[in-house]
Write an enzyme that holds these catalytic residues in place. Sequence first.
Site, short mmCIF file in Angstrom:
data_model
loop_
_atom_site.label_atom_id
_atom_site.label_comp_id
_atom_site.label_asym_id
_atom_site.label_seq_id
_atom_site.Cartn_x
_atom_site.Cartn_y
_atom_site.Cartn_z
N HIS A 98 0.78 -1.16 0.39
CA HIS A 98 -0.05 -0.22 -0.20
C HIS A 98 0.76 0.99 0.14
CE1 HIS A 98 -3.26 2.40 1.22
NE2 HIS A 98 -2.94 3.61 1.94
N ASP A 177 -15.27 2.62 7.90
CA ASP A 177 -14.39 3.63 6.67
C ASP A 177 -15.21 4.71 5.53
OD1 ASP A 177 -11.10 4.15 6.98
OD2 ASP A 177 -11.44 3.36 4.77
N ARG A 184 -14.20 12.37 6.45
CA ARG A 184 -13.11 13.79 7.44
C ARG A 184 -12.59 14.76 5.47
NH1 ARG A 184 -9.49 8.68 7.51
NH2 ARG A 184 -7.99 10.49 7.59
N SER A 199 -7.40 3.86 9.00
CA SER A 199 -8.19 3.48 7.78
C SER A 199 -8.20 2.79 6.80
CB SER A 199 -8.16 5.02 7.36
OG SER A 199 -8.61 5.02 5.98
N LYS A 203 -8.76 -1.62 6.42
CA LYS A 203 -8.71 -2.05 4.78
C LYS A 203 -7.69 -3.47 4.71
CE LYS A 203 -8.82 1.90 3.69
NZ LYS A 203 -9.01 3.38 2.60
#
Length: 440
Positions: A98, A177, A184, A199, A203
């Site tokens: 990620h 989320d 947000r 967050s 995931k």
Amino acid sequence: MSAVFSSAEPFDAVDVIRRKRDRHELSDAQIDWVIDAYTRGDVADEQMSALAMAILLNGMTHRETARWTTAMIASGERLDFSSLHSPGGAQRPTADKHSTGGVGDKITLPLAPLVAVFGVAVPQLSGRGLGHTGGTLDKLESIPGWRASLTNGEMMAQLGEVGAVVCAAGAGLAPADKKLYALRDVTGTVEAIPLIASSIMSKKIAEGTGTLVLDVKVGTGAFMKDEAQARELAQTMVALGSDAGVHTVALLTDMGTPLGLTAGNAIEVEESVEVLAGGGPEDVVELTVRLAEEMLAGAGVHDGDPAAALRDGRAMDVWRRMITAQGGDPDAPLPRAKESETVYAPADGVLVGLDALSVGVAAWRLGAGRARKEDAVQPGAGVRLHAKPGATVRAGEPLMTLLTDTPDRFARAKEALDGAVTIAPDGSRPARRLIIDRIA
Ligand code: URA
């Protein structure tokens, strides 16, 4: 009417907000409740915004952040790849990467097929771009026929047959989320480290990968502009992953200048294919290989040579199968922008600075990115760089080409590039460490 007044609820949202406002820790039960009640719609958006702002201002302890993450995972489904097996019959390891997002960050495209070459399954759930950072799905969607949405069954089948899949995260994964991130985004509460970390990690943990390598970007083109903040985010995410039993490692990498020579969609696919063909820009190759090494090591594969698999075509073979499996034609010509304009070097010397944020905003204004979730992107738009920091340039030489279908966008893109280029006298050397640190 809000659940604040409902006797059926074990807590009162206002009490939870006040507790965080007054710098106290939230209990596990309060966190579980507030996430669940918000997902159900029994805590109102304005209450969750107030709580998110209190968290941004007052922070959360590691225990609170871990519990917040667990509660968001529990709001949806968890994928399970334990039925995937290697040809020898052993359970197949899984690894994912990620990136916190940057300009020209196309690394997922060559990386996913590259890691799959070594028998590790790569379930890469990705997103679309918002603002100046590009989204992996937007880039891949420039390939004619390619489809981002897969069912869980299709994803599993592709992982079994091809070994790599890059697709959109389904609606069932961490729905708390999804709702909270959208809130947000419009309430100035994105930049809270516990909220960003929970967050991302909710995931990734729900996705079910065994190994996770985080590429935490630092610099003008990144979410985290300074190294101390990026380090804190990386440490928080590594701790959350490790607590959840996911082998997690983070690299801190430079995002002061774009990665590679392209920022856009189709042009980034083109560059990724060059890397898969054994060529491509040095920094893209270096980061791809290093992230692959980390993913393979985490998955227990210690005898792989990812650089060789780029050079000898094995990664390209998996790429072609991966694109074809999702309806794409790896041989189809990629879309091209209708119009282009060149930006020239203003002086002789060494290019010592080429600001990532400015290039990212220019690419976005040219049509490569979107301002709102509903907007479409132009597949051919973007910025093609002809020189990177360290190169010697002569006045009047092309520095970059701006690409768009809508030429009225050139003026605003050029405005974004004002001051983006720094040229110093010959002999100067820009200092750039692409990989700044490793956090495990
Ligand atoms: N990406 C995410 O998924 N969540 C954040 O909070 C920030 C970036």
